[in-house]
Design a protein around this motif. Sequence first.
Motif, PDB file in Angstrom:
ATOM      1  N   GLY A 147       0.801  -1.298  -0.049  1.00 52.55           N
ATOM      2  CA  GLY A 147       0.044   0.044   0.055  1.00 52.55           C
ATOM      3  C   GLY A 147       0.726   1.305  -0.079  1.00 52.55           C
ATOM      4  N   CYS A 148      -0.012   2.370  -0.067  1.00 51.93           N
ATOM      5  CA  CYS A 148       0.688   3.617   0.002  1.00 51.93           C
ATOM      6  C   CYS A 148      -0.097   4.621   0.344  1.00 51.93           C
ATOM      7  CB  CYS A 148       0.987   4.068  -1.389  1.00 51.93           C
ATOM      8  SG  CYS A 148       1.657   5.913  -1.852  1.00 51.93           S
ATOM      9  N   PRO A 149       0.007   5.661   1.252  1.00 49.75           N
ATOM     10  CA  PRO A 149      -0.829   6.366   1.934  1.00 49.75           C
ATOM     11  C   PRO A 149      -1.341   7.626   1.071  1.00 49.75           C
ATOM     12  CG  PRO A 149       0.913   6.044   3.485  1.00 49.75           C
ATOM     13  CD  PRO A 149       1.230   5.487   2.211  1.00 49.75           C
ATOM     14  N   THR A 150      -2.231   8.489   1.355  1.00 52.12           N
ATOM     15  CA  THR A 150      -2.488   9.687   0.342  1.00 52.12           C
ATOM     16  C   THR A 150      -1.446  10.441   0.324  1.00 52.12           C
ATOM     17  OG1 THR A 150      -4.902   9.232   0.824  1.00 52.12           O
ATOM     18  CG2 THR A 150      -4.153  11.224   0.146  1.00 52.12           C
ATOM     19  N   GLY A 151      -0.940  11.179  -0.513  1.00 50.90           N
ATOM     20  CA  GLY A 151      -0.270  11.931  -0.844  1.00 50.90           C
ATOM     21  C   GLY A 151       1.462  11.676  -0.872  1.00 50.90           C
ATOM     22  N   GLU A 152       1.789  10.345  -0.840  1.00 47.82           N
ATOM     23  CA  GLU A 152       2.848   9.682  -1.012  1.00 47.82           C
ATOM     24  C   GLU A 152       3.095   8.941  -2.425  1.00 47.82           C
ATOM     25  OE1 GLU A 152       4.190   7.406   2.363  1.00 47.82           O
ATOM     26  OE2 GLU A 152       3.563   8.848   3.878  1.00 47.82           O
ATOM     27  N   ALA A 153       4.369   8.494  -2.603  1.00 40.99           N
ATOM     28  CA  ALA A 153       4.395   7.823  -3.960  1.00 40.99           C
ATOM     29  C   ALA A 153       5.249   6.524  -3.632  1.00 40.99           C
ATOM     30  CB  ALA A 153       5.114   8.874  -5.134  1.00 40.99           C
ATOM     31  N   ARG A 154       4.916   5.638  -4.604  1.00 42.35           N
ATOM     32  CA  ARG A 154       5.796   4.244  -4.591  1.00 42.35           C
ATOM     33  C   ARG A 154       6.307   3.901  -5.940  1.00 42.35           C
ATOM     34  NH1 ARG A 154       5.382   5.658  -0.079  1.00 42.35           N
ATOM     35  NH2 ARG A 154       4.667   4.363   1.688  1.00 42.35           N
ATOM     36  N   LEU A 155       7.535   3.555  -6.316  1.00 43.58           N
ATOM     37  CA  LEU A 155       8.036   3.085  -7.489  1.00 43.58           C
ATOM     38  C   LEU A 155       8.016   1.610  -7.890  1.00 43.58           C
ATOM     39  CD1 LEU A 155      10.543   4.860  -9.500  1.00 43.58           C
ATOM     40  CD2 LEU A 155      10.922   2.518  -9.131  1.00 43.58           C
ATOM     41  N   THR A 156       7.460   1.189  -9.120  1.00 42.26           N
ATOM     42  CA  THR A 156       7.703  -0.079  -9.508  1.00 42.26           C
ATOM     43  C   THR A 156       8.345  -0.194 -11.013  1.00 42.26           C
ATOM     44  OG1 THR A 156       5.262  -0.155 -10.418  1.00 42.26           O
ATOM     45  CG2 THR A 156       5.806  -0.994  -8.065  1.00 42.26           C
ATOM     46  N   ARG A 157       8.593  -1.167 -11.642  1.00 41.25           N
ATOM     47  CA  ARG A 157       9.018  -1.517 -12.729  1.00 41.25           C
ATOM     48  C   ARG A 157       7.769  -1.433 -13.498  1.00 41.25           C
ATOM     49  NH1 ARG A 157      11.543  -7.066 -13.131  1.00 41.25           N
ATOM     50  NH2 ARG A 157      10.980  -6.620 -15.251  1.00 41.25           N
ATOM     51  N   GLY A 158       7.783  -1.097 -14.894  1.00 38.08           N
ATOM     52  CA  GLY A 158       6.942  -0.905 -15.901  1.00 38.08           C
ATOM     53  C   GLY A 158       6.374  -2.128 -16.555  1.00 38.08           C
ATOM     54  N   TYR A 159       7.178  -3.144 -16.339  1.00 38.98           N
ATOM     55  CA  TYR A 159       6.977  -4.393 -17.272  1.00 38.98           C
ATOM     56  C   TYR A 159       6.671  -4.248 -18.708  1.00 38.98           C
ATOM     57  CZ  TYR A 159       7.248  -6.043 -12.281  1.00 38.98           C
ATOM     58  OH  TYR A 159       7.736  -6.162 -11.360  1.00 38.98           O
ATOM     59  N   ARG A 160       5.287  -4.542 -19.225  1.00 40.06           N
ATOM     60  CA  ARG A 160       4.976  -4.538 -20.599  1.00 40.06           C
ATOM     61  C   ARG A 160       4.667  -3.199 -21.157  1.00 40.06           C
ATOM     62  NH1 ARG A 160       0.303  -9.097 -20.486  1.00 40.06           N
ATOM     63  NH2 ARG A 160       1.555 -10.812 -19.606  1.00 40.06           N
ATOM     64  N   LEU A 161       4.782  -2.076 -20.147  1.00 40.33           N
ATOM     65  CA  LEU A 161       4.689  -0.860 -20.698  1.00 40.33           C
ATOM     66  C   LEU A 161       5.840  -0.294 -21.226  1.00 40.33           C
ATOM     67  CD1 LEU A 161       3.216   0.572 -17.378  1.00 40.33           C
ATOM     68  CD2 LEU A 161       1.948   0.463 -19.603  1.00 40.33           C
ATOM     69  N   PRO A 162       5.703   0.705 -22.527  1.00 42.97           N
ATOM     70  CA  PRO A 162       6.972   1.453 -22.950  1.00 42.97           C
ATOM     71  C   PRO A 162       7.814   2.059 -21.876  1.00 42.97           C
ATOM     72  CG  PRO A 162       4.847   1.939 -23.982  1.00 42.97           C
ATOM     73  CD  PRO A 162       4.628   1.263 -22.957  1.00 42.97           C
ATOM     74  N   ALA A 163       7.055   2.637 -20.902  1.00 39.49           N
ATOM     75  CA  ALA A 163       7.920   3.248 -19.573  1.00 39.49           C
ATOM     76  C   ALA A 163       8.634   2.167 -18.859  1.00 39.49           C
ATOM     77  CB  ALA A 163       6.865   4.162 -18.736  1.00 39.49           C
ATOM     78  N   SER A 164       9.486   2.509 -18.609  1.00 45.01           N
ATOM     79  CA  SER A 164      10.616   1.589 -17.714  1.00 45.01           C
ATOM     80  C   SER A 164       9.807   1.383 -16.215  1.00 45.01           C
ATOM     81  CB  SER A 164      12.093   2.106 -17.478  1.00 45.01           C
ATOM     82  OG  SER A 164      12.663   2.159 -18.567  1.00 45.01           O
ATOM     83  N   TYR A 165       9.467   2.463 -15.852  1.00 45.46           N
ATOM     84  CA  TYR A 165       8.917   2.627 -14.410  1.00 45.46           C
ATOM     85  C   TYR A 165       7.478   3.129 -14.424  1.00 45.46           C
ATOM     86  CZ  TYR A 165      13.875   2.109 -13.329  1.00 45.46           C
ATOM     87  OH  TYR A 165      15.303   1.935 -13.155  1.00 45.46           O
ATOM     88  N   VAL A 166       6.721   2.489 -13.134  1.00 47.18           N
ATOM     89  CA  VAL A 166       5.539   3.350 -13.004  1.00 47.18           C
ATOM     90  C   VAL A 166       5.615   3.842 -11.453  1.00 47.18           C
ATOM     91  CG1 VAL A 166       3.117   2.779 -12.448  1.00 47.18           C
ATOM     92  CG2 VAL A 166       4.135   1.552 -14.406  1.00 47.18           C
ATOM     93  N   ILE A 167       5.164   5.261 -11.271  1.00 45.52           N
ATOM     94  CA  ILE A 167       5.318   5.745  -9.843  1.00 45.52           C
ATOM     95  C   ILE A 167       3.694   5.719  -9.471  1.00 45.52           C
ATOM     96  CG2 ILE A 167       5.944   7.856  -8.549  1.00 45.52           C
ATOM     97  CD1 ILE A 167       8.206   8.245 -10.614  1.00 45.52           C
ATOM     98  N   HIS A 168       3.441   5.188  -8.514  1.00 47.92           N
ATOM     99  CA  HIS A 168       2.236   4.982  -8.053  1.00 47.92           C
ATOM    100  C   HIS A 168       1.964   6.069  -6.859  1.00 47.92           C
ATOM    101  CE1 HIS A 168       1.822   0.811 -10.016  1.00 47.92           C
ATOM    102  NE2 HIS A 168       3.279   0.859  -9.302  1.00 47.92           N
ATOM    103  N   THR A 169       0.975   6.855  -7.143  1.00 49.54           N
ATOM    104  CA  THR A 169       0.576   7.987  -6.035  1.00 49.54           C
ATOM    105  C   THR A 169      -0.834   7.944  -5.608  1.00 49.54           C
ATOM    106  OG1 THR A 169       1.325  10.219  -5.464  1.00 49.54           O
ATOM    107  CG2 THR A 169       0.366  10.053  -7.678  1.00 49.54           C
ATOM    108  N   VAL A 170      -1.177   8.210  -4.578  1.00 48.45           N
ATOM    109  CA  VAL A 170      -2.495   8.119  -4.010  1.00 48.45           C
ATOM    110  C   VAL A 170      -2.925   9.931  -3.664  1.00 48.45           C
ATOM    111  CG1 VAL A 170      -4.382   7.269  -2.480  1.00 48.45           C
ATOM    112  CG2 VAL A 170      -2.219   5.768  -3.147  1.00 48.45           C
ATOM    113  N   GLY A 171      -3.924  10.141  -4.630  1.00 45.29           N
ATOM    114  CA  GLY A 171      -4.561  11.443  -4.681  1.00 45.29           C
ATOM    115  C   GLY A 171      -5.475  11.537  -3.601  1.00 45.29           C
ATOM    116  N   PRO A 172      -5.974  12.730  -3.125  1.00 42.16           N
ATOM    117  CA  PRO A 172      -6.921  13.106  -2.158  1.00 42.16           C
ATOM    118  C   PRO A 172      -8.156  12.961  -2.467  1.00 42.16           C
ATOM    119  CG  PRO A 172      -6.108  15.122  -2.637  1.00 42.16           C
ATOM    120  CD  PRO A 172      -5.146  13.904  -3.465  1.00 42.16           C
ATOM    121  N   VAL A 173      -9.325  12.258  -1.845  1.00 49.36           N
ATOM    122  CA  VAL A 173     -10.648  12.603  -2.300  1.00 49.36           C
ATOM    123  C   VAL A 173     -11.142  13.873  -1.999  1.00 49.36           C
ATOM    124  CG1 VAL A 173     -13.041  11.488  -1.979  1.00 49.36           C
ATOM    125  CG2 VAL A 173     -11.002   9.970  -1.935  1.00 49.36           C
TER     126      VAL A 173
END
Length: 167
Positions: A52-78
């Motif tokens: 998981g990831c709290p709101t306002g923070e970010a976590r990085l993963t690989r991009g796997y089948r995407l053209p991008a090398s990485y995915v940065i996941h962030t949780v925006g506020p409701v």
Amino acid sequence: MIRVETGDITRLKVDAIVNAANSALLGGGGVDGAIHRAAGPDLLAECRTIKGCPTGEARLTRGYRLPASYVIHTVGPVWQGGGRGESRLLESCYRECMKLCPAKGIQRIAFPAISCGIYGYPKPEAVAIAVNTVSALYQTYGLEEVIFCCFDEAMAALYRAAISIKK
């Protein structure tokens, strides 16, 4: 350079794309679901290890089948009316995503319109926060290009207008 594109963020050939994720990081609707589908099951498997990831923070993963090398996941506020720190949290999403870039050599990143879908953030306010935060900090984090990738032309027009004000 900061620019705007209309289209599918999962097709962009950049170093990293940002996922407007939910706090579980296990996929969902909108851009989150699209990124998970395009990246394939290995993305979900890696996200499960993050816990998981709290709101306002970010976590990085690989991009796997995407053209991008990485995915940065962030949780925006409701959006809850604006009095519960939403603007501070949304600004933090952009800042925390950019902070992860130097360690991985990320120079080109694409952001979706964080919190503007089901999370209900008013679009003009969210766009202003995105453009102001990114404009102030992207060079600090070694970014050469930031793309605001919009699902439709109406949203892209909001970004273009906000960027033109910053110039």
